[in-house]
Motif scaffolding. Structure first.
Motif, short mmCIF file in Angstrom:
data_model
loop_
_atom_site.label_atom_id
_atom_site.label_comp_id
_atom_site.label_asym_id
_atom_site.label_seq_id
_atom_site.Cartn_x
_atom_site.Cartn_y
_atom_site.Cartn_z
N ARG A 113 11.06 12.12 1.07
CA ARG A 113 10.22 10.91 1.07
C ARG A 113 11.04 9.64 1.09
NH1 ARG A 113 7.05 15.51 0.41
NH2 ARG A 113 4.92 14.96 1.00
N PHE A 168 9.66 -0.45 -7.09
CA PHE A 168 9.93 0.54 -8.12
C PHE A 168 11.37 1.02 -8.04
CE2 PHE A 168 9.34 4.19 -5.21
CZ PHE A 168 8.61 3.58 -4.21
N VAL A 171 2.27 14.59 -9.64
CA VAL A 171 2.60 14.68 -8.20
C VAL A 171 3.63 13.62 -7.81
CG1 VAL A 171 1.64 14.30 -5.87
CG2 VAL A 171 0.49 15.84 -7.48
N ILE A 172 3.40 12.40 -8.23
CA ILE A 172 4.34 11.33 -7.84
C ILE A 172 5.66 11.51 -8.58
CG2 ILE A 172 4.71 8.83 -7.77
CD1 ILE A 172 2.60 9.81 -5.72
N LEU A 203 -4.55 16.22 -6.10
CA LEU A 203 -3.41 16.86 -5.45
C LEU A 203 -2.86 17.85 -6.49
CD1 LEU A 203 -3.59 13.94 -3.97
CD2 LEU A 203 -1.33 14.55 -3.12
N HIS A 261 8.40 13.58 -7.16
CA HIS A 261 9.26 12.96 -6.13
C HIS A 261 10.13 11.83 -6.69
CE1 HIS A 261 7.40 15.21 -2.85
NE2 HIS A 261 6.33 15.17 -3.63
N LEU A 262 9.66 11.18 -7.76
CA LEU A 262 10.44 10.06 -8.30
C LEU A 262 11.34 10.49 -9.45
CD1 LEU A 262 7.92 7.06 -8.39
CD2 LEU A 262 9.43 7.78 -6.55
N PHE A 308 7.48 -0.09 -0.14
CA PHE A 308 6.90 0.53 1.06
C PHE A 308 6.91 -0.46 2.21
CE2 PHE A 308 5.33 3.60 -1.88
CZ PHE A 308 4.94 4.71 -1.15
N ILE A 361 8.63 4.82 2.23
CA ILE A 361 9.49 4.22 1.19
C ILE A 361 10.83 3.84 1.80
CG2 ILE A 361 10.65 4.67 -1.02
CD1 ILE A 361 8.45 6.80 -1.52
N SER A 378 4.95 19.49 -4.64
CA SER A 378 3.58 18.97 -4.65
C SER A 378 2.84 19.41 -3.41
CB SER A 378 3.61 17.44 -4.70
OG SER A 378 4.15 16.92 -3.50
N SER A 379 1.52 19.40 -3.48
CA SER A 379 0.75 19.66 -2.25
C SER A 379 -0.55 18.87 -2.22
CB SER A 379 0.49 21.16 -2.06
OG SER A 379 -0.29 21.62 -3.13
N GLN A 380 -0.98 18.57 -1.01
CA GLN A 380 -2.20 17.78 -0.78
C GLN A 380 -3.44 18.66 -1.02
OE1 GLN A 380 -0.92 17.40 3.39
NE2 GLN A 380 -3.03 17.86 3.96
N ILE A 407 3.55 9.34 3.40
CA ILE A 407 4.22 10.21 2.41
C ILE A 407 3.41 11.47 2.09
CG2 ILE A 407 5.60 8.41 1.26
CD1 ILE A 407 3.39 8.29 -0.94
N SER A 408 2.18 11.55 2.62
CA SER A 408 1.34 12.72 2.31
C SER A 408 0.31 12.92 3.43
CB SER A 408 0.60 12.50 0.98
OG SER A 408 -0.35 13.52 0.74
C1 MYR Z 1 1.96 15.60 -1.19
O1 MYR Z 1 2.52 16.67 -1.48
O2 MYR Z 1 1.19 15.50 -0.21
C2 MYR Z 1 2.20 14.39 -2.06
C3 MYR Z 1 3.50 13.72 -1.78
C4 MYR Z 1 3.73 12.52 -2.67
C5 MYR Z 1 5.02 11.79 -2.38
C6 MYR Z 1 5.31 10.72 -3.39
C7 MYR Z 1 6.50 9.86 -3.06
C8 MYR Z 1 6.71 8.74 -4.06
C9 MYR Z 1 5.65 7.67 -4.02
C10 MYR Z 1 5.95 6.48 -4.90
C11 MYR Z 1 4.76 5.58 -5.02
C12 MYR Z 1 5.03 4.31 -5.76
C13 MYR Z 1 3.84 3.39 -5.73
C14 MYR Z 1 4.06 2.12 -6.45
#
Ligand code: MYR
Length: 280
Positions: free
Chosen positions: A171, A158, A263-264, A28, A267-268, A191, A196, A61-63, A92-93
């Motif tokens: 998200r 988390f 990427v993650i 990604l 968002h976090l 999740f 989330i 971010s992007s897929q 989420i994606s």
């Molecule tokens: C995209 O742009 O397609 C990717 C988007 C990613 C979103 C991430 C959101 C946070 C995920 C937290 C995962 C925690 C796992 C333990």
């Protein structure tokens, strides 16, 4: 039947492990400071966190594109009969959907797209076990049934330093009012049904970590062998300390440390920390 495993970059499986286990990775991307980078290829987690300090605009971010999926599947079709393509949660994606679509476009190989309904090392656990089974010549059905088993026992919790990144990136699915009240606390997140949601409202980081420790304790006390991974967003020292504490409390659990990559972390936010575990 020769089967191969594909996963995406958000599993954050180190390159040497991917190479050893023949796991193929589709990246990604993040856009930071106007530049697009494919994570794990053009930018490491360390470089991303450094760059973040210099930017006042948040990254995005992007897929992967469908062209990237098709190119990888077509390459693998030359050597394999089946591809199991394991991706971050479809809630989420759009990555998983991209794998499904690309799977219908390639010939000569059967693509089994798998929605991990999670991400990071939780998804990594699935890809690693799947790759070991593929190397032993197990069928796609046997491998998928094992991943389903890991998924049934998987837990992941988390916390983030600041919820606004998740909110801005869209998200965090919760009523605005709930989010408003959560901004004052350090909620534990998890999740449910691929998205989330807040698990519990907790006031401090230390209490949140203790609560996660209690939660893994409930499973560890059942006697089933577990593997677990502490996942951190640029908090390696804290992760190491926590690992040592957890190992003392639960000597029968196999703990490792992994990371939230670009990427993650987009968002976090930096400073996030989590724990995931499942059966061994
Ligand atoms: C995209 O742009 O397609 C990717 C988007 C990613 C979103 C991430 C959101 C946070 C995920 C937290 C995962 C925690 C796992 C333990």
């Amino acid at each position: 039947m020769k089967t191969v495993i594909v996963t995406d970059s958000t599993a954050y499986i180190p390159k040497d492990v991917r190479e050893e286990l023949n796991i193929h990775m589709i990246p990604l991307s993040v856009v930071i400071g106007g530049e697009t980078y494919e994570e794990e290829l053009d930018i490491t987690a360390g470089q991303f966190y450094e760059e973040l300090k210099r930017q006042d605009r948040l990254p995005t971010s992007s897929q992967p594109s469908s062209g990237q999926f098709v190119a990888l599947y077509e390459k693998l079709a030359k050597d394999y009969d089946a591809i199991i393509s394991i991706h971050l949660s479809s809630g989420i994606s759009g990555t998983y959907q991209g794998a499904v679509t690309a799977g219908t476009m390639v010939e000569g190989v059967k693509v089994y797209a798998y929605d991990s309904e999670i991400s990071c090392m939780a998804q990594g656990f699935y890809a690693i076990d799947a790759a070991k089974m593929a190397a032993e010549g197990k069928s796609p059905e046997e491998i998928i049934s094992r991943i389903d088993e890991l998924k049934a026992s998987l837990r992941a919790y988390f916390m983030v330093d600041d919820l606004s990144n998740l909110q801005r990136g869209g998200r965090l699915t919760s009523a605005q009012a709930i989010i408003g009240s959560l901004l004052k606390v350090k909620p534990l997140l998890h999740f449910v049904d691929k998205v989330i949601v807040p698990f519990e409202k907790i006031r401090t980081r230390k209490k949140a970590m203790n609560r996660i420790s209690e939660l893994i304790g409930e499973d560890a006390s059942k006697g089933t062998a577990l593997k677990a991974s502490i996942i951190h967003a640029n908090r390696e020292e804290d992760a190491k300390e926590w690992k040592a504490e957890l190992e003392q409390l639960y000597p029968n659990v196999d703990f490792s440390i992994s990371y939230f990559g670009p990427v993650i972390a987009t968002h976090l936010g930096e400073g996030a920390m989590g724990l995931t575990w499942t059966i061994k």
